[in-house]
Write an enzyme that holds these catalytic residues in place. Structure first.
Site, PDB file in Angstrom:
ATOM      1  CG  HIS A 248     -10.640  -2.108   7.031  1.00 56.50           C
ATOM      2  ND1 HIS A 248     -10.037  -2.091   8.274  1.00 56.50           N
ATOM      3  CD2 HIS A 248      -9.817  -2.816   6.226  1.00 56.50           C
ATOM      4  CE1 HIS A 248      -8.889  -2.739   8.207  1.00 56.50           C
ATOM      5  NE2 HIS A 248      -8.728  -3.191   6.976  1.00 56.50           N
TER       6      HIS A 248
ATOM      7  CD  GLU B 115     -13.048   0.811   3.593  1.00 55.62           C
ATOM      8  OE1 GLU B 115     -12.327   0.835   2.586  1.00 55.62           O
ATOM      9  OE2 GLU B 115     -13.376  -0.228   4.176  1.00 55.62           O
TER      10      GLU B 115
ATOM     11  CG  ASP C  80     -11.120   4.125   6.965  1.00 55.13           C
ATOM     12  OD1 ASP C  80     -10.125   4.536   6.342  1.00 55.13           O
ATOM     13  OD2 ASP C  80     -11.117   3.064   7.609  1.00 55.13           O
TER      14      ASP C  80
ATOM     15  CB  SER D 210      -9.456  -1.477   1.673  1.00 56.30           C
ATOM     16  OG  SER D 210     -10.408  -2.389   2.173  1.00 56.30           O
TER      17      SER D 210
ATOM     18  CG  HIS E   1      -7.117   2.265   1.022  1.00 55.16           C
ATOM     19  ND1 HIS E   1      -5.974   1.509   0.858  1.00 55.16           N
ATOM     20  CD2 HIS E   1      -7.844   1.649   1.984  1.00 55.16           C
ATOM     21  CE1 HIS E   1      -6.017   0.466   1.655  1.00 55.16           C
ATOM     22  NE2 HIS E   1      -7.139   0.518   2.365  1.00 55.16           N
TER      23      HIS E   1
ATOM     24  CE  LYS F 232      -4.345   0.946   4.905  1.00 56.17           C
ATOM     25  NZ  LYS F 232      -3.715  -0.335   5.155  1.00 56.17           N
TER      26      LYS F 232
ATOM     27  CG  ASN G 251      -1.888  -1.137   1.213  1.00 54.15           C
ATOM     28  OD1 ASN G 251      -2.538  -1.386   0.207  1.00 54.15           O
ATOM     29  ND2 ASN G 251      -1.977  -1.853   2.319  1.00 54.15           N
TER      30      ASN G 251
HETATM   31  C1  PLP Z   1     -10.111   1.127   5.064  1.00 55.16           C
HETATM   32  C2  PLP Z   1      -9.080   0.810   6.085  1.00 55.16           C
HETATM   33  N1  PLP Z   1      -9.201   1.340   7.313  1.00 55.16           N
HETATM   34  C3  PLP Z   1      -8.292   1.092   8.265  1.00 55.16           C
HETATM   35  C4  PLP Z   1      -7.208   0.286   8.022  1.00 55.16           C
HETATM   36  C5  PLP Z   1      -6.242   0.021   9.124  1.00 55.16           C
HETATM   37  O1  PLP Z   1      -5.109   0.811   8.973  1.00 55.16           O
HETATM   38  P1  PLP Z   1      -3.702   0.340   9.556  1.00 55.16           P
HETATM   39  O2  PLP Z   1      -3.126  -0.612   8.582  1.00 55.16           O
HETATM   40  O3  PLP Z   1      -2.929   1.614   9.686  1.00 55.16           O
HETATM   41  O4  PLP Z   1      -3.973  -0.305  10.872  1.00 55.16           O
HETATM   42  C6  PLP Z   1      -7.023  -0.260   6.761  1.00 55.16           C
HETATM   43  C7  PLP Z   1      -5.848  -1.080   6.410  1.00 55.16           C
HETATM   44  O5  PLP Z   1      -5.615  -2.154   6.730  1.00 55.16           O
HETATM   45  C8  PLP Z   1      -8.005  -0.024   5.767  1.00 55.16           C
HETATM   46  O6  PLP Z   1      -7.908  -0.585   4.566  1.00 55.16           O
END
Ligand code: PLP
Length: 385
Positions: free
Chosen positions: A132, A175, A204, A179, A207, A238, A46
């Site tokens: 997610h 989101e 969120d 993702s 990405h 990411k 990522n």
């Molecule tokens: C949409 C989304 N939110 C949160 C996360 C969590 O982020 P992190 O990898 O920094 O824990 C991710 C990634 O895994 C994600 O894809």
């Protein structure tokens, strides 16, 4: 009797469905790596802007390591808040267009902390169906009632909001860039619905950060809906190439999270080198407004190259490009074939994605040239056939 024998049985059952997960260590990180002297293309990271490898990011981390040491040594509320943490939070608030920001140990912990501190039993959380796992886990942790609306379906959300009157408070969460599908949430429409019912809106931007919006500030800022989105959640791990998570919000919400978000309070602060790396990454975004648009241009090219070979990239409109396979075993086989050609892709299977939609998840980074993209599209099409 072996007390762990049930675990063996359950893992064997996962194996039989081609759903068993395994770790496969690599000797290097990033979108383009070298293994045993040979170049490999990694479409499973990522590290969208290739910032994990940027000399200024690495140098900033190195300097902080020398100046402050390896760890922050305490939780943020004890003595773990270094001047670096506050510097980063000020930069992120400005970057995201909010009055304040707060950094958490990871994106997962950020979602856990904000959602579970804003909702509890008697409250309603409305979330996109494909949100997610960290959002779903946080909603469960909160004790609130979780109801999921059909993916990106604002009309379904509107219908569900009628239930909100039966609850004390309501939170809507989605989101910004999904993702596993790489498609975009209709944030402007959702924000209007959320406003009508007076709910809290959490977006969120894991990405979207680094890629969408002015200087990679995300889609919330791009759409100028900062005042409609109470919490713009992001990750440092990411697009920013490092590690950690966080939120941009009002000063009031920041104070609330410092007091109530358990995943912020009861854990050690992120180490200084990690924070310094993130500061350098945000500074670089400020200096390179062209990065996000360039990545999205390459993603358009990638999608066109895959589609012209008969592959289904779903509704991807970002640097995340899925290739739908369907069957779990086939997805694994395709990923294996590609590894034989020095191309790493993630085969994503249930429960990460719905049953019957196993896919390759290709994430494009600035380390991938146009020639790499063409080469990968040909190899992927061959491997699928
Ligand atoms: C949409 C989304 N939110 C949160 C996360 C969590 O982020 P992190 O990898 O920094 O824990 C991710 C990634 O895994 C994600 O894809």
């Amino acid at each position: 009797m072996n007390r762990e024998s049930w675990i063996k049985d359950e893992l064997a059952a996962l194996q039989a469905q081609h759903l068993r997960r395994e770790l496969s260590p690599l000797p290097a990180a990033g979108g383009r790596i070298e293994i045993a002297g040979r170049p490999w293309l990694n479409f499973a990271s990522n590290d969208y802007l290739d910032l994990s490898q940027h000399p200024l990011v690495i140098e900033a981390a190195r300097k902080a390591l020398a100046d402050y040491g390896a760890g922050a040594t305490a939780s943020r509320l004890v003595t773990g808040t270094l001047d670096l943490h506050e510097q980063l939070e000020q930069k992120l608030a400005e970057h995201k267009g909010y009055p304040a920001a707060l950094v958490f140990g990871s994106g997962y912990l950020a979602n856990a902390g904000i959602i579970a501190s804003l909702a509890c039993e008697g409250d309603l959380i409305l979330s996109d169906k494909l949100a997610h796992a960290s959002i779903i886990d946080a909603a469960r942790l909160s004790g609130a009632k979780l109801v999921r609306f059909q993916h990106n379906d604002a009309n379904h959300l509107q219908t569900l909001t009628k239930k909100s009157a039966d609850f004390r408070r309501c939170i809507v969460v989605t989101e910004s860039v999904f993702s596993m599908d790489g498609d975009l949430a209709p944030l402007a429409v959702i924000s209007k619905i959320v406003r009508e019912i007076g709910a809290i809106f959490i977006v969120d931007e894991a990405h979207a950060t680094g890629v969408f919006g002015p200087h990679g500030s995300g889609r919330v800022r791009d759409l100028k809906i900062e005042t409609a989105v109470n919490v713009s959640m992001f990750t440092l791990s990411k697009g920013l190439g490092g590690y950690g998570g966080g939120v941009a919000c009002s000063q009031l919400l920041r104070d609330w999270f410092i007091n109530k978000a358990r995943s912020f309070i009861y854990t050690t602060a992120l180490p200084p080198a990690v924070i310094a790396a993130a500061i350098a990454a945000v500074d670089l975004l400020g200096e390179h407004p062209e990065w996000g648009a360039e990545l999205l241009r390459r993603a358009d090219r990638f999608r066109a190259a895959l589609k012209s070979r008969g592959l289904d990239t779903l509704n991807s409109a970002s640097q995340i490009v899925p290739v739908l396979i369907g069957d779990n075993e086939k997805a694994m086989q395709v990923a294996k074939r590609l590894r034989e050609k020095q191309i790493i892709v993630a085969a994503i299977r249930p429960p990460t994605v719905p049953a019957g939609t196993a896919r390759l998840r290709l994430s494009l980074t600035l380390a991938h040239s146009d020639a790499d993209i063409e080469h990968a599209a040909i190899a992927i099409a061959e491997a699928v056939r």
